[in-house]
Enzyme design. Structure first.
Site, short mmCIF file in Angstrom:
data_model
loop_
_atom_site.label_atom_id
_atom_site.label_comp_id
_atom_site.label_asym_id
_atom_site.label_seq_id
_atom_site.Cartn_x
_atom_site.Cartn_y
_atom_site.Cartn_z
N GLY A 121 29.53 5.00 -13.00
CA GLY A 121 30.17 3.95 -12.23
C GLY A 121 31.68 3.96 -12.31
O GLY A 121 32.32 3.01 -11.91
N CYS A 122 32.27 5.01 -12.84
CA CYS A 122 33.71 5.01 -13.07
C CYS A 122 34.37 6.20 -12.39
O CYS A 122 33.93 7.32 -12.56
CB CYS A 122 34.01 5.05 -14.56
SG CYS A 122 35.76 5.08 -14.96
#
Length: 293
Positions: A121-122
């Protein structure tokens, strides 16, 4: 690209993209055991000219697209012909991707080296300096002019073309649509940044002109998503959820049209609204501050 795509069967996502795991479910007070389809997530290690650069957690599908899209959206290469995928090796630990770039690109890469860890998610995990994260993207070109009906059409087609999410309920998608809203390419991943990178790679492989259509994503419009879109030359990015303040600032400076809360009943345009023609049925009402949510 004018042919209408055929919608894939959700079961086609099983295999690389999904695995089966036993689950105990409770529904309406009843307990039962079953086999569940779960999205796969594995470490994908990217190495350029033999030097490790990053390890990203990703869904093990479309890895060549991911490697190319990541390399383009991160500014590691400027064009697809500057990158060669030498090997994609799978093991019990994950996937290793050996990539080759010209010496001058490798030298520039060494100057903004990343640590070897990134979350699904980064988009900036591991970047070592603020300057590397907040690097100014190139300004996008004139781009297309589209109407709200085309945006709504793309949203409908996108919902129909996510087999992995239909199977698991756990993935994001990024789609490329022509000016009329017909979706031509879709990529899925557990990470929203990975899905966009895969799409950018697929577009580059197919020779798609990013000035001739728009991108729709099933996530919020974070700074990293706006950065990747601008870096790839995409002029219109529409997200089904909210943008961040930094994403709006970046989009404004890059000339990117940033659309948030893109839904069947409306949307919100945050920057460079000249590329989207509104209609009364789709335009949000300024007097309703909570309409988006």
């Amino acid at each position: 690209m004018s042919a209408k795509p055929s919608w894939p069967d959700p079961q086609a996502a099983r295999g690389e993209g999904a695995v089966r795991r036993r689950v105990r479910r409770v529904r309406d007070g009843a307990l039962r055991e079953a086999m569940d389809e779960v999205a796969a997530e594995v470490p994908v290690a990217l190495a350029y000219n033999g030097d490790p650069f990053a390890v990203m957690m990703a869904t093990p599908q479309d890895i060549a697209d991911f490697a190319l899209g990541f390399s383009l959206s991160e500014g590691i290469v400027a064009a697809p012909d500057e990158l060669a995928v030498e090997e994609i090796a799978e093991s019990l630990e994950g996937i290793s991707v050996a990539l080759a770039v010209p010496p001058e690109r490798a030298s520039a890469l060494a100057a903004r080296r990343r640590n070897l860890q990134g979350r699904s998610g980064c988009g900036v995990c591991g970047t070592e300096s603020i300057e590397a994260v907040l690097r100014p993207p190139p300004r996008v070109g004139a781009g297309p002019r589209i109407d709200a009906a085309a945006l709504r059409h793309a949203l409908v087609e996108l919902r129909r073309s996510q087999p992995l999410n239909a199977l698991t309920g756990a993935t994001h998608a990024a789609a490329w649509a022509e000016r009329d809203g017909r979706v031509q390419l879709v990529r899925e991943d557990v990470g929203r940044h990975n899905a966009l990178d895969k799409l950018i790679g697929a577009m580059a492989q197919a020779g798609v002109d990013p000035q001739q259509g728009f991108c729709v994503v099933t996530s919020r419009a974070s700074y990293e998503m706006a950065m990747k879109a601008a870096q790839a030359g995409i002029a219109v990015l529409a997200a089904i959820s909210a943008p961040t303040a930094l994403a709006i600032a970046l989009a404004d400076s890059a000339g990117l049209t940033l659309i948030g809360f893109a839904r069947d009943d409306g949307h919100a345009v945050y920057t460079h609204a000249q590329r989207l023609s509104e209609d009364a049925a789709a335009a949000p009402h300024a007097t309703d501050p909570g309409h988006e949510r």
